[in-house]
Design a protein around this motif. Structure first.
Motif, PDB file in Angstrom:
ATOM      1  N   LEU A 103       1.214  11.319   0.257  1.00 10.23           N
ATOM      2  CA  LEU A 103       2.617  11.546   0.579  1.00 10.23           C
ATOM      3  C   LEU A 103       3.264  10.273   1.114  1.00 10.23           C
ATOM      4  O   LEU A 103       4.398   9.940   0.754  1.00 10.23           O
ATOM      5  CB  LEU A 103       2.738  12.672   1.611  1.00 10.23           C
ATOM      6  N   ALA A 104       2.531   9.548   1.927  1.00  8.92           N
ATOM      7  CA  ALA A 104       3.059   8.288   2.466  1.00  8.92           C
ATOM      8  C   ALA A 104       3.285   7.261   1.363  1.00  8.92           C
ATOM      9  O   ALA A 104       4.262   6.505   1.389  1.00  8.92           O
ATOM     10  CB  ALA A 104       2.101   7.730   3.520  1.00  8.92           C
ATOM     11  N   GLY A 105       2.385   7.251   0.364  1.00 13.01           N
ATOM     12  CA  GLY A 105       2.529   6.321  -0.744  1.00 13.01           C
ATOM     13  C   GLY A 105       3.753   6.607  -1.586  1.00 13.01           C
ATOM     14  O   GLY A 105       4.508   5.696  -1.939  1.00 13.01           O
ATOM     15  N   PHE A 106       3.974   7.891  -1.897  1.00 11.07           N
ATOM     16  CA  PHE A 106       5.154   8.273  -2.676  1.00 11.07           C
ATOM     17  C   PHE A 106       6.436   8.057  -1.865  1.00 11.07           C
ATOM     18  O   PHE A 106       7.464   7.675  -2.415  1.00 11.07           O
ATOM     19  CB  PHE A 106       5.050   9.728  -3.116  1.00 11.07           C
ATOM     20  N   LYS A 107       6.355   8.288  -0.565  1.00 15.10           N
ATOM     21  CA  LYS A 107       7.524   8.082   0.297  1.00 15.10           C
ATOM     22  C   LYS A 107       7.914   6.601   0.333  1.00 15.10           C
ATOM     23  O   LYS A 107       9.097   6.262   0.345  1.00 15.10           O
ATOM     24  CB  LYS A 107       7.221   8.584   1.701  1.00 15.10           C
ATOM     25  N   ALA A 108       6.894   5.732   0.338  1.00 16.17           N
ATOM     26  CA  ALA A 108       7.168   4.297   0.356  1.00 16.17           C
ATOM     27  C   ALA A 108       7.909   3.848  -0.889  1.00 16.17           C
ATOM     28  O   ALA A 108       8.691   2.888  -0.855  1.00 16.17           O
ATOM     29  CB  ALA A 108       5.860   3.529   0.495  1.00 16.17           C
ATOM     30  N   VAL A 109       7.682   4.542  -2.008  1.00 16.01           N
ATOM     31  CA  VAL A 109       8.361   4.209  -3.256  1.00 16.01           C
ATOM     32  C   VAL A 109       9.742   4.858  -3.320  1.00 16.01           C
ATOM     33  O   VAL A 109      10.717   4.240  -3.767  1.00 16.01           O
ATOM     34  CB  VAL A 109       7.511   4.650  -4.466  1.00 16.01           C
TER      35      VAL A 109
ATOM     36  N   SER B 256      12.963  -0.252 -12.712  1.00 18.29           N
ATOM     37  CA  SER B 256      12.613  -0.984 -11.490  1.00 18.29           C
ATOM     38  C   SER B 256      11.686  -0.184 -10.570  1.00 18.29           C
ATOM     39  O   SER B 256      11.241  -0.703  -9.539  1.00 18.29           O
ATOM     40  CB  SER B 256      13.879  -1.373 -10.720  1.00 18.29           C
ATOM     41  N   MET B 257      11.388   1.055 -10.960  1.00 17.63           N
ATOM     42  CA  MET B 257      10.524   1.886 -10.112  1.00 17.63           C
ATOM     43  C   MET B 257       9.096   1.340 -10.109  1.00 17.63           C
ATOM     44  O   MET B 257       8.551   0.995 -11.156  1.00 17.63           O
ATOM     45  CB  MET B 257      10.542   3.343 -10.606  1.00 17.63           C
ATOM     46  N   LYS B 258       8.499   1.272  -8.943  1.00 16.21           N
ATOM     47  CA  LYS B 258       7.149   0.760  -8.797  1.00 16.21           C
ATOM     48  C   LYS B 258       6.145   1.904  -8.625  1.00 16.21           C
ATOM     49  O   LYS B 258       6.519   3.023  -8.260  1.00 16.21           O
ATOM     50  CB  LYS B 258       7.075  -0.174  -7.591  1.00 16.21           C
ATOM     51  N   ARG B 259       4.904   1.607  -8.884  1.00 12.49           N
ATOM     52  CA  ARG B 259       3.854   2.596  -8.680  1.00 12.49           C
ATOM     53  C   ARG B 259       3.576   2.761  -7.185  1.00 12.49           C
ATOM     54  O   ARG B 259       3.609   1.782  -6.434  1.00 12.49           O
ATOM     55  CB  ARG B 259       2.569   2.179  -9.391  1.00 12.49           C
ATOM     56  N   PRO B 260       3.281   3.984  -6.764  1.00  8.35           N
ATOM     57  CA  PRO B 260       2.946   4.193  -5.350  1.00  8.35           C
ATOM     58  C   PRO B 260       1.690   3.411  -4.981  1.00  8.35           C
ATOM     59  O   PRO B 260       0.761   3.318  -5.786  1.00  8.35           O
ATOM     60  CB  PRO B 260       2.695   5.706  -5.254  1.00  8.35           C
TER      61      PRO B 260
ATOM     62  N   ASP C 197      11.777   6.107  -0.804  1.00 10.63           N
ATOM     63  CA  ASP C 197      12.790   5.806   0.219  1.00 10.63           C
ATOM     64  C   ASP C 197      13.751   4.698  -0.200  1.00 10.63           C
ATOM     65  O   ASP C 197      14.972   4.852  -0.053  1.00 10.63           O
ATOM     66  CB  ASP C 197      12.103   5.438   1.545  1.00 10.63           C
ATOM     67  N   PRO C 198      13.266   3.552  -0.732  1.00 10.76           N
ATOM     68  CA  PRO C 198      14.215   2.523  -1.186  1.00 10.76           C
ATOM     69  C   PRO C 198      15.110   3.002  -2.330  1.00 10.76           C
ATOM     70  O   PRO C 198      16.259   2.566  -2.436  1.00 10.76           O
ATOM     71  CB  PRO C 198      13.295   1.380  -1.644  1.00 10.76           C
ATOM     72  N   ILE C 199      14.582   3.880  -3.183  1.00 11.49           N
ATOM     73  CA  ILE C 199      15.385   4.392  -4.294  1.00 11.49           C
ATOM     74  C   ILE C 199      16.504   5.279  -3.772  1.00 11.49           C
ATOM     75  O   ILE C 199      17.667   5.147  -4.170  1.00 11.49           O
ATOM     76  CB  ILE C 199      14.495   5.162  -5.288  1.00 11.49           C
ATOM     77  N   VAL C 200      16.164   6.183  -2.856  1.00 11.16           N
ATOM     78  CA  VAL C 200      17.163   7.105  -2.293  1.00 11.16           C
ATOM     79  C   VAL C 200      18.244   6.342  -1.527  1.00 11.16           C
ATOM     80  O   VAL C 200      19.410   6.756  -1.501  1.00 11.16           O
ATOM     81  CB  VAL C 200      16.473   8.141  -1.379  1.00 11.16           C
ATOM     82  N   ASP C 201      17.867   5.227  -0.925  1.00  7.14           N
ATOM     83  CA  ASP C 201      18.830   4.424  -0.165  1.00  7.14           C
ATOM     84  C   ASP C 201      19.592   3.411  -1.023  1.00  7.14           C
ATOM     85  O   ASP C 201      20.375   2.625  -0.495  1.00  7.14           O
ATOM     86  CB  ASP C 201      18.111   3.664   0.956  1.00  7.14           C
TER      87      ASP C 201
END
Length: 265
Positions: free
Chosen positions: A81-87, A72-76, A89-93
């Motif tokens: 850094l903001a792009g990778f964080k956007a991907v 289910s992981m999406k591409r940044p 953050d939902p995974i970590v939560d």
């Protein structure tokens, strides 16, 4: 024949993987509990079985969560850094990531059967959902009572998730108590405390591939802490130093600043 095949959905690869892994969690968790029974003359065998099944259940659950995260992981959106964080953050939560951390925290230690309760409950819901979808139309599923059991479980899913949150939180006193034994692990206690902070604010309402009927994971954790606070507040208020310590702990759990006493003039 065509009507039967149309009424029976085919299992795709992902469904088969989740069914095998979740059934493995349930079977191994049940065996781990059986290994705690005081059977005379089988102490060493029970200890070996308990350790084996405890770790097998954790690994099976871990593989299921990681598999869900992987596909289910999406591409940044961008290679920044903001792009990778956007991907990330939902995974970590997500429940999957946090339950993966939960599995890793307890994997190296001694078998604690109660640790498996939240994992086995979620796995049972996932396995039941798959089986009901693919075999719910069969007479065997109806006559065995599985259909009624599944319907009852669905109606009471919020109670089951509340129990899961309670069992997750009550592992903390066990780990803290072990700090006074040769089995102590400060790293485990620190990791679990931080994980429970994340669980307190978890916005995810899915686990494996199923969706909660009500609320999200964080809601059930907050409900437990609020209930505990209501029950213990009158007694704690009588001991000001303890009350101050509890207020600080509550603030840290909620991610807010602890209240400060006004300076004397």
């Amino acid at each position: 024949m065509s009507g039967t095949s149309a009424a029976t959905p085919k299992m795709d690869t992902r469904t088969c993987v989740f069914l095998v892994l979740t059934l493995s969690v349930c079977v191994n968790a049940f065996a781990c509990v059986l290994a705690t029974l005081p059977i005379p003359g089988w102490r060493n065998a029970r200890a070996a079985l308990g350790l084996l099944t405890f770790r097998a259940a954790l690994v099976s659950a871990l593989l299921g969560f990681l598999y869900r995260i992987a596909y289910s992981m999406k591409r940044p959106p961008s290679r920044t850094l903001a792009g990778f964080k956007a991907v990330m953050d939902p995974i970590v939560d997500s429940n999957g990531f946090q339950y993966s951390a939960y599995c890793l925290i307890f994997l190296p230690g001694r078998p604690i059967p109660t640790v498996l309760f939240p994992l086995a409950t979620c796995a049972a819901y996932q396995a039941g959902t798959i089986l009901n979808k693919h075999f719910g139309h069969t007479g065997a599923w109806q006559k065995s009572g599985a259909a009624a059991l599944f319907a009852h479980a669905q109606e009471n899913m919020h109670r089951a998730m509340m129990t899961c949150a309670t069992m997750e939180i009550t592992t903390l006193p066990v780990v803290l108590a072990e700090l006074f034994t040769p089995r102590r692990s400060f790293a485990r206690a620190f990791a679990l405390a931080n994980l429970l902070r994340r669980r307190y604010k978890c916005p995810d309402n899915t686990v494996f591939r199923i969706k909660y009927t009500y609320y999200d994971a964080g809601y059930y954790h907050r409900q437990f802490w609020h209930m505990l606070d209501e029950k213990t507040a009158p007694a704690i208020a009588r001991v000001p130093p303890l009350a101050a310590l509890v207020e600080t702990a509550k603030a840290r759990l909620a991610g807010t600043s602890p209240p400060r006493k006004p300076k004397a003039t």
